[in-house]
Design a protein around this motif. Sequence first.
Motif, PDB file in Angstrom:
ATOM      1  N   PRO A   1       0.974  -1.371  -0.055  1.00 21.93           N
ATOM      2  CA  PRO A   1      -0.015  -0.018  -0.133  1.00 21.93           C
ATOM      3  C   PRO A   1       0.782   1.198   0.072  1.00 21.93           C
ATOM      4  O   PRO A   1       1.741   1.225   0.882  1.00 21.93           O
ATOM      5  CB  PRO A   1      -0.770  -0.146   1.401  1.00 21.93           C
ATOM      6  N   ILE A   2       0.563   2.084  -1.020  1.00 22.68           N
ATOM      7  CA  ILE A   2       1.352   3.544  -1.122  1.00 22.68           C
ATOM      8  C   ILE A   2       0.525   4.565  -0.162  1.00 22.68           C
ATOM      9  O   ILE A   2       0.875   5.446   0.505  1.00 22.68           O
ATOM     10  CB  ILE A   2       1.548   3.837  -2.431  1.00 22.68           C
ATOM     11  N   SER A   3      -0.918   4.574  -0.471  1.00 23.11           N
ATOM     12  CA  SER A   3      -1.709   5.341  -0.028  1.00 23.11           C
ATOM     13  C   SER A   3      -3.125   4.876  -0.099  1.00 23.11           C
ATOM     14  O   SER A   3      -3.186   3.943  -0.699  1.00 23.11           O
ATOM     15  CB  SER A   3      -1.749   6.889  -0.860  1.00 23.11           C
ATOM     16  N   GLU A   4      -4.253   5.488   0.349  1.00 22.40           N
ATOM     17  CA  GLU A   4      -5.760   4.798   0.244  1.00 22.40           C
ATOM     18  C   GLU A   4      -5.833   4.794  -1.279  1.00 22.40           C
ATOM     19  O   GLU A   4      -5.831   5.640  -2.227  1.00 22.40           O
ATOM     20  CB  GLU A   4      -6.592   5.895   0.785  1.00 22.40           C
ATOM     21  N   GLY A   5      -6.426   3.393  -1.665  1.00 21.20           N
ATOM     22  CA  GLY A   5      -6.507   3.062  -2.855  1.00 21.20           C
ATOM     23  C   GLY A   5      -5.506   2.884  -3.883  1.00 21.20           C
ATOM     24  O   GLY A   5      -5.956   2.986  -5.334  1.00 21.20           O
ATOM     25  N   ARG A   6      -4.072   2.966  -3.729  1.00 19.52           N
ATOM     26  CA  ARG A   6      -3.058   2.998  -4.461  1.00 19.52           C
ATOM     27  C   ARG A   6      -2.175   2.125  -3.781  1.00 19.52           C
ATOM     28  O   ARG A   6      -1.760   2.052  -2.729  1.00 19.52           O
ATOM     29  CB  ARG A   6      -2.456   4.443  -4.359  1.00 19.52           C
ATOM     30  N   VAL A   7      -1.653   1.036  -4.623  1.00 20.49           N
ATOM     31  CA  VAL A   7      -0.527   0.075  -4.320  1.00 20.49           C
ATOM     32  C   VAL A   7       0.635   0.296  -5.249  1.00 20.49           C
ATOM     33  O   VAL A   7       0.341   0.550  -6.480  1.00 20.49           O
ATOM     34  CB  VAL A   7      -1.316  -1.396  -4.257  1.00 20.49           C
ATOM     35  N   GLY A   8       1.599  -0.334  -4.876  1.00 26.32           N
ATOM     36  CA  GLY A   8       2.688  -0.426  -5.998  1.00 26.32           C
ATOM     37  C   GLY A   8       3.652  -1.346  -5.650  1.00 26.32           C
ATOM     38  O   GLY A   8       3.680  -2.095  -4.366  1.00 26.32           O
ATOM     39  N   TYR A   9       4.388  -1.910  -6.416  1.00 25.05           N
ATOM     40  CA  TYR A   9       5.376  -2.987  -6.358  1.00 25.05           C
ATOM     41  C   TYR A   9       6.656  -2.464  -5.959  1.00 25.05           C
ATOM     42  O   TYR A   9       7.253  -1.642  -6.781  1.00 25.05           O
ATOM     43  CB  TYR A   9       5.627  -3.901  -7.543  1.00 25.05           C
ATOM     44  N   ARG A  10       7.360  -3.154  -4.942  1.00 20.47           N
ATOM     45  CA  ARG A  10       8.917  -2.431  -4.759  1.00 20.47           C
ATOM     46  C   ARG A  10       9.676  -3.085  -5.756  1.00 20.47           C
ATOM     47  O   ARG A  10       9.686  -4.307  -6.190  1.00 20.47           O
ATOM     48  CB  ARG A  10       9.158  -3.010  -3.106  1.00 20.47           C
ATOM     49  N   ILE A  11      10.538  -2.356  -6.252  1.00 16.04           N
ATOM     50  CA  ILE A  11      11.366  -2.509  -7.179  1.00 16.04           C
ATOM     51  C   ILE A  11      12.380  -3.615  -6.866  1.00 16.04           C
ATOM     52  O   ILE A  11      12.724  -4.462  -7.688  1.00 16.04           O
ATOM     53  CB  ILE A  11      12.312  -1.206  -8.053  1.00 16.04           C
ATOM     54  N   ARG A  12      12.892  -3.610  -5.537  1.00 21.20           N
ATOM     55  CA  ARG A  12      13.830  -4.752  -5.116  1.00 21.20           C
ATOM     56  C   ARG A  12      13.045  -6.009  -5.101  1.00 21.20           C
ATOM     57  O   ARG A  12      13.788  -7.235  -5.493  1.00 21.20           O
ATOM     58  CB  ARG A  12      14.312  -4.431  -3.701  1.00 21.20           C
TER      59      ARG A  12
END
Length: 82
Positions: free
Chosen positions: A50-61
Motif C-alpha cells: 500500500p502506498i496510500s488509500e486506494g493505491r498500491v505499488g510493487y517494490r522495485i527490489r
Amino acid sequence: MAKPVDELSPELMLKLNVFMSEKAVMRATSLSRTSLHRKRLSGEFPEPQPISEGRVGYRIRDVEAWLRDPQGWPKTQNTLDI
C-alpha cells in the motif's frame, strides 16, 4: 527540485527501493495482468504494497529479486524496508 522517477538511474531506483506501477511490472516481467495476478495468488510473485488509500505499488527490489530467479523466488521475499 527532485527528478521524476522515470529520470532516475536504475541503480538509484534500486537503492531507494521505489514503487513500480502494475503496468511497469508487466513491462519489466513480460507477464500479462492475468498471469501476474495468478502468480501473486499462488505466492510465486511479490505482493504489491500500500502506498496510500486506494493505491498500491510493487517494490522495485522485490521485482528485481523475482527477475533474478523467478522459479526460486520465495513467498517471504517482500522487502518492506526502504
